[in-house]
Write an enzyme that holds these catalytic residues in place. Structure first.
Site, PDB file in Angstrom:
ATOM      1  N   ARG A 144       6.112   7.776  -8.788  1.00 61.25           N
ATOM      2  CA  ARG A 144       7.001   6.686  -9.171  1.00 61.25           C
ATOM      3  C   ARG A 144       8.281   6.755  -8.341  1.00 61.25           C
TER       4      ARG A 144
ATOM      5  N   GLN B   6       9.692  -6.576  -4.175  1.00 64.92           N
ATOM      6  CA  GLN B   6      10.965  -5.923  -4.470  1.00 64.92           C
ATOM      7  C   GLN B   6      10.848  -5.711  -5.973  1.00 64.92           C
TER       8      GLN B   6
ATOM      9  N   ASP C  77       4.588  -8.688   6.672  1.00 68.44           N
ATOM     10  CA  ASP C  77       5.647  -8.766   5.670  1.00 68.44           C
ATOM     11  C   ASP C  77       5.381  -9.992   4.815  1.00 68.44           C
TER      12      ASP C  77
ATOM     13  N   SER D  35       3.508  -8.759 -14.342  1.00 65.84           N
ATOM     14  CA  SER D  35       4.297  -7.741 -15.043  1.00 65.84           C
ATOM     15  C   SER D  35       4.616  -8.131 -16.479  1.00 65.84           C
TER      16      SER D  35
ATOM     17  N   ILE E 146       0.833  -1.226   0.000  1.00 60.61           N
ATOM     18  CA  ILE E 146       0.000   0.000   0.000  1.00 60.61           C
ATOM     19  C   ILE E 146       0.859   1.265   0.000  1.00 60.61           C
TER      20      ILE E 146
ATOM     21  N   GLN F  29       3.830   3.075  -5.185  1.00 63.20           N
ATOM     22  CA  GLN F  29       3.129   3.928  -6.161  1.00 63.20           C
ATOM     23  C   GLN F  29       1.693   3.453  -6.388  1.00 63.20           C
ATOM     24  N   ASP F  30       1.532   2.188  -6.782  1.00 63.29           N
ATOM     25  CA  ASP F  30       0.197   1.690  -7.134  1.00 63.29           C
ATOM     26  C   ASP F  30      -0.703   1.606  -5.911  1.00 63.29           C
TER      27      ASP F  30
ATOM     28  N   TYR G 157      13.832 -10.902 -10.946  1.00 66.46           N
ATOM     29  CA  TYR G 157      12.511 -10.317 -10.690  1.00 66.46           C
ATOM     30  C   TYR G 157      11.470 -10.920 -11.615  1.00 66.46           C
TER      31      TYR G 157
ATOM     32  N   GLU H  74       7.332  -7.673 -17.667  1.00 66.69           N
ATOM     33  CA  GLU H  74       8.696  -8.222 -17.626  1.00 66.69           C
ATOM     34  C   GLU H  74       8.691  -9.734 -17.824  1.00 66.69           C
TER      35      GLU H  74
HETATM   36  P1  NDP Z   1       6.684   0.002  -5.602  1.00 66.16           P
HETATM   37  O1  NDP Z   1       8.097  -0.472  -5.614  1.00 66.16           O
HETATM   38  O2  NDP Z   1       6.392   1.461  -5.670  1.00 66.16           O
HETATM   39  O3  NDP Z   1       5.960  -0.565  -4.273  1.00 66.16           O
HETATM   40  C1  NDP Z   1       6.246  -1.842  -3.778  1.00 66.16           C
HETATM   41  C2  NDP Z   1       5.513  -2.028  -2.464  1.00 66.16           C
HETATM   42  O4  NDP Z   1       5.836  -3.318  -1.908  1.00 66.16           O
HETATM   43  C3  NDP Z   1       5.898  -1.005  -1.380  1.00 66.16           C
HETATM   44  O5  NDP Z   1       4.754  -0.701  -0.636  1.00 66.16           O
HETATM   45  C4  NDP Z   1       6.891  -1.791  -0.534  1.00 66.16           C
HETATM   46  O6  NDP Z   1       7.015  -1.319   0.778  1.00 66.16           O
HETATM   47  C5  NDP Z   1       6.223  -3.151  -0.554  1.00 66.16           C
HETATM   48  N1  NDP Z   1       7.107  -4.235  -0.153  1.00 66.16           N
HETATM   49  C6  NDP Z   1       8.351  -4.496  -0.599  1.00 66.16           C
HETATM   50  N2  NDP Z   1       8.856  -5.577   0.023  1.00 66.16           N
HETATM   51  C7  NDP Z   1       7.906  -6.004   0.883  1.00 66.16           C
HETATM   52  C8  NDP Z   1       7.823  -7.057   1.810  1.00 66.16           C
HETATM   53  N3  NDP Z   1       8.839  -7.902   2.007  1.00 66.16           N
HETATM   54  N4  NDP Z   1       6.682  -7.220   2.531  1.00 66.16           N
HETATM   55  C9  NDP Z   1       5.661  -6.352   2.372  1.00 66.16           C
HETATM   56  N5  NDP Z   1       5.678  -5.321   1.529  1.00 66.16           N
HETATM   57  C10 NDP Z   1       6.793  -5.155   0.788  1.00 66.16           C
HETATM   58  O7  NDP Z   1       5.921  -0.779  -6.772  1.00 66.16           O
HETATM   59  P2  NDP Z   1       4.701  -0.280  -7.690  1.00 66.16           P
HETATM   60  O8  NDP Z   1       3.677   0.345  -6.850  1.00 66.16           O
HETATM   61  O9  NDP Z   1       5.251   0.416  -8.872  1.00 66.16           O
HETATM   62  O10 NDP Z   1       4.171  -1.694  -8.233  1.00 66.16           O
HETATM   63  C11 NDP Z   1       3.190  -2.440  -7.523  1.00 66.16           C
HETATM   64  C12 NDP Z   1       3.284  -3.901  -7.928  1.00 66.16           C
HETATM   65  O11 NDP Z   1       3.064  -4.031  -9.319  1.00 66.16           O
HETATM   66  C13 NDP Z   1       4.639  -4.550  -7.667  1.00 66.16           C
HETATM   67  O12 NDP Z   1       4.401  -5.903  -7.347  1.00 66.16           O
HETATM   68  C14 NDP Z   1       5.358  -4.455  -9.006  1.00 66.16           C
HETATM   69  O13 NDP Z   1       6.323  -5.474  -9.121  1.00 66.16           O
HETATM   70  C15 NDP Z   1       4.185  -4.660  -9.935  1.00 66.16           C
HETATM   71  N6  NDP Z   1       4.300  -4.043 -11.246  1.00 66.16           N
HETATM   72  C16 NDP Z   1       4.583  -2.721 -11.352  1.00 66.16           C
HETATM   73  C17 NDP Z   1       4.610  -2.107 -12.589  1.00 66.16           C
HETATM   74  C18 NDP Z   1       4.916  -0.659 -12.741  1.00 66.16           C
HETATM   75  O14 NDP Z   1       5.200  -0.248 -13.870  1.00 66.16           O
HETATM   76  N7  NDP Z   1       4.849   0.147 -11.691  1.00 66.16           N
HETATM   77  C19 NDP Z   1       4.308  -2.873 -13.816  1.00 66.16           C
HETATM   78  C20 NDP Z   1       3.984  -4.263 -13.578  1.00 66.16           C
HETATM   79  C21 NDP Z   1       3.987  -4.813 -12.330  1.00 66.16           C
HETATM   80  P3  NDP Z   1       8.034  -0.075   1.143  1.00 66.16           P
HETATM   81  O15 NDP Z   1       7.270   1.179   0.790  1.00 66.16           O
HETATM   82  O16 NDP Z   1       8.252  -0.275   2.588  1.00 66.16           O
HETATM   83  O17 NDP Z   1       9.250  -0.255   0.290  1.00 66.16           O
HETATM   84  P1  GDR Z   2      11.610  -1.703 -15.831  1.00 67.31           P
HETATM   85  O1  GDR Z   2      11.714  -0.175 -15.402  1.00 67.31           O
HETATM   86  O2  GDR Z   2      12.902  -2.407 -15.703  1.00 67.31           O
HETATM   87  O3  GDR Z   2      10.943  -1.713 -17.173  1.00 67.31           O
HETATM   88  O4  GDR Z   2      10.639  -2.293 -14.708  1.00 67.31           O
HETATM   89  P2  GDR Z   2      12.969   0.826 -15.276  1.00 67.31           P
HETATM   90  O5  GDR Z   2      12.392   2.173 -15.284  1.00 67.31           O
HETATM   91  O6  GDR Z   2      13.855   0.448 -14.143  1.00 67.31           O
HETATM   92  O7  GDR Z   2      13.793   0.545 -16.632  1.00 67.31           O
HETATM   93  C1  GDR Z   2      13.222   0.797 -17.910  1.00 67.31           C
HETATM   94  C2  GDR Z   2      14.309   0.747 -18.965  1.00 67.31           C
HETATM   95  O8  GDR Z   2      15.177   1.877 -18.805  1.00 67.31           O
HETATM   96  C3  GDR Z   2      16.512   1.443 -18.924  1.00 67.31           C
HETATM   97  N1  GDR Z   2      17.396   2.378 -18.234  1.00 67.31           N
HETATM   98  C4  GDR Z   2      17.436   2.613 -16.913  1.00 67.31           C
HETATM   99  N2  GDR Z   2      16.674   2.126 -15.900  1.00 67.31           N
HETATM  100  C5  GDR Z   2      16.913   2.581 -14.647  1.00 67.31           C
HETATM  101  N3  GDR Z   2      16.145   2.149 -13.619  1.00 67.31           N
HETATM  102  N4  GDR Z   2      17.887   3.504 -14.377  1.00 67.31           N
HETATM  103  C6  GDR Z   2      18.685   4.007 -15.370  1.00 67.31           C
HETATM  104  O9  GDR Z   2      19.552   4.821 -15.107  1.00 67.31           O
HETATM  105  C7  GDR Z   2      18.428   3.553 -16.695  1.00 67.31           C
HETATM  106  N5  GDR Z   2      18.976   3.852 -17.902  1.00 67.31           N
HETATM  107  C8  GDR Z   2      18.341   3.140 -18.823  1.00 67.31           C
HETATM  108  C9  GDR Z   2      16.510   0.046 -18.332  1.00 67.31           C
HETATM  109  O10 GDR Z   2      17.655  -0.683 -18.732  1.00 67.31           O
HETATM  110  C10 GDR Z   2      15.196  -0.497 -18.881  1.00 67.31           C
HETATM  111  O11 GDR Z   2      15.386  -1.014 -20.165  1.00 67.31           O
HETATM  112  C11 GDR Z   2       9.496  -1.580 -14.270  1.00 67.31           C
HETATM  113  C12 GDR Z   2       9.258  -1.933 -12.804  1.00 67.31           C
HETATM  114  O12 GDR Z   2       8.212  -1.114 -12.295  1.00 67.31           O
HETATM  115  C13 GDR Z   2       8.859  -3.381 -12.643  1.00 67.31           C
HETATM  116  O13 GDR Z   2       8.474  -3.625 -11.293  1.00 67.31           O
HETATM  117  C14 GDR Z   2       7.684  -3.671 -13.565  1.00 67.31           C
HETATM  118  O14 GDR Z   2       7.318  -5.023 -13.455  1.00 67.31           O
HETATM  119  C15 GDR Z   2       8.038  -3.309 -15.000  1.00 67.31           C
HETATM  120  O15 GDR Z   2       8.381  -1.941 -15.059  1.00 67.31           O
HETATM  121  C16 GDR Z   2       6.868  -3.546 -15.947  1.00 67.31           C
END
Ligand code: NDP
Ligand code: GDR
Length: 375
Positions: A222, A117, A92, A164, A37, A40-41, A187, A166
């Site tokens: 984000r 993570q 957790d 995802s 919670i 971001q999402d 991941y 990914e």
């Molecule tokens: P964030 O990294 O912003 O948030 C992750 C959340 O998970 C945080 O609340 C974090 O807590 C919590 N968390 C991490 N480790 C644990 C743990 N061990 N136990 C309980 N909670 C934990 O991710 P997003 O909001 O961007 O994404 C939400 C979900 O969607 C994730 O599962 C991500 O992998 C997936 N996803 C995201 C995409 C994207 O583009 N954003 C696309 C596709 C999938 P804390 O704040 O304490 O770190």
């Molecule tokens: P992604 O997002 O790996 O797609 O996963 P990220 O923004 O980390 O990378 C996107 C692309 O950008 C390239 N890149 C860099 N990335 C980061 N983080 N930092 C840099 O400096 C940089 N330079 C270039 C990366 O190589 C990559 O190709 C996100 C996460 O939210 C996942 O949890 C989720 O599942 C997927 O999106 C869908």
């Protein structure tokens, strides 16, 4: 003396939060449980569900510094029981007992498993932990739900798994629900496991469990080490004079970037269907990191080539080159479509980060923070 484990029915002092029946003439609110919670999402989903009159419970993990910045604006002291629409509890995903305990106490109607993570590059550094939280964490929550349903008969509870794009990894676009997975990071492999655990619990125990296969979605909330936010933070700070360069990795990777606020609606829609299923959620439009840079810097009148340097450390051992979703099933079955397009998303993030940099500048000028202290 041994402390009693809380009973199944919540003893919340708020009568609106009682599980059976309604208060007065109004029907009881649905109860949602969100892991992740504080992410971001999680923050956008909480806002959405509260706007739909849900009672939202979030599981947060213990951290040495506060991790609730994204939801502080929603938080109301739980002592104010009649106004608090969101409650937070420590748990957790690595602790199975905490997950089962909170299910039994909260008695949710819908569970959204967003915790992870979630950083792809970091998953190469901490693969074991990533698998434990992302893959086994989802299994722990599904198993807690299975045993909770078996003990209480609450078979109506619905489960959402945050999958995802990914997972598609090196499989070429466009990627849909029938596209084979070829994950390219610890991941992504872990997300594939979570995906199949979810399918298996649906088939084996008839749990209403859905996988959302979401493509990248971004916002001003984000995390700052994902590439979009890293760029827009840098644009804001460069524009305001707090830094001059940003170090990035592979600029040629293409991503299908949407707005997180749109994507949490799709999560909710999946759980409102009659049957559980899996859905790709994407804009169907893809851009390279370089194109993102171009739009973001140009918007504030800067040339990205004068401010970006490549640092090999940001390259990944295996890269995902090209993601572009085919979301026709979500459009057809859920009636979902994205409202925010690519340019609008970039500009929204830049606007917010220019504003943030201006506030930072005030603190720098007053001597409270060091300008070199980059995010
Ligand atoms: P964030 O990294 O912003 O948030 C992750 C959340 O998970 C945080 O609340 C974090 O807590 C919590 N968390 C991490 N480790 C644990 C743990 N061990 N136990 C309980 N909670 C934990 O991710 P997003 O909001 O961007 O994404 C939400 C979900 O969607 C994730 O599962 C991500 O992998 C997936 N996803 C995201 C995409 C994207 O583009 N954003 C696309 C596709 C999938 P804390 O704040 O304490 O770190
Ligand atoms: P992604 O997002 O790996 O797609 O996963 P990220 O923004 O980390 O990378 C996107 C692309 O950008 C390239 N890149 C860099 N990335 C980061 N983080 N930092 C840099 O400096 C940089 N330079 C270039 C990366 O190589 C990559 O190709 C996100 C996460 O939210 C996942 O949890 C989720 O599942 C997927 O999106 C869908």
């Amino acid at each position: 003396t041994i402390k009693q484990i809380p009973p199944f029915v919540s003893k919340s002092p708020n009568p609106n939060w009682q599980q059976n029946g309604s208060t007065g003439n109004s029907p009881r609110s649905k109860i949602a449980l969100i892991t992740g919670i504080t992410g971001q999402d999680g923050s956008y989903l909480t806002e959405l569900l509260i706007s739909k009159n849900y009672e939202v419970h979030g599981l947060i993990r213990r951290s040495s510094s506060f991790n609730t910045q994204r939801i502080n604006h929603i938080y109301i002291d739980p002592h104010n029981t009649y106004r608090a629409k969101m409650k937070l509890h420590y748990a957790d995903l690595s602790d199975a007992s905490s997950l089962r305990r909170w299910l039994d106490i909260i008695l949710p109607d819908e569970i959204y498993n967003l915790a992870a993570q979630s950083h792809v590059a970091v998953s190469f550094e901490i693969p074991d932990y990533t698998a434990d939280v992302v893959a086994t964490g989802a299994l722990r929550l599904l198993e807690a739900l299975r045993s909770h349903i078996s003990a209480t008969g609450r078979s109506h509870v619905k489960y959402y798994q945050a999958g995802s794009s990914e997972m598609f990894g090196s499989t070429p676009p466009p990627q849909s629900e029938s596209t084979p997975f070829h994950p390219r990071s610890p991941y992504a492999v872990s997300k594939c496991s979570a995906h199949w655990y979810t399918v298996n619990y649906r088939e084996a125990y008839e749990i209403f469990a859905c996988n959302g296969i979401l493509f990248n979605h971004e916002s001003p909330r984000r995390g700052e080490n994902f590439v979009t936010r890293k760029i827009t933070r840098a644009v804001g700070r460069i524009k305001i004079g707090l830094q001059s360069k940003v170090f990035l990795g592979n600029l040629q990777a293409s991503r299908d970037w949407g707005f997180a606020g749109d994507y949490v609606e799709a999560m909710w829609m999946m759980l409102q269907q009659e049957k559980p299923d899996d859905y790709v959620v994407a804009t169907e439009d893809s851009h390279t990191v370089e194109e993102f840079l171009e739009v973001a810097f140009r918007y504030v009148g800067l040339n990205w080539k004068e401010h970006v340097e490549i640092d090999k450390r940001y390259f990944r051992p295996t890269e995902v080159d090209n993601l572009k979703g085919d979301a026709s099933k979500a459009k057809k079955v859920l009636g979902w479509k994205p409202k925010v397009g690519f340019e609008q998303l970039v500009k929204m993030m830049v606007d917010e980060d220019v504003g943030l940099a201006k506030r930072e500048k005030v603190l720098v000028d007053a001597g409270y923070i060091d300008a070199q202290q980059q995010p």
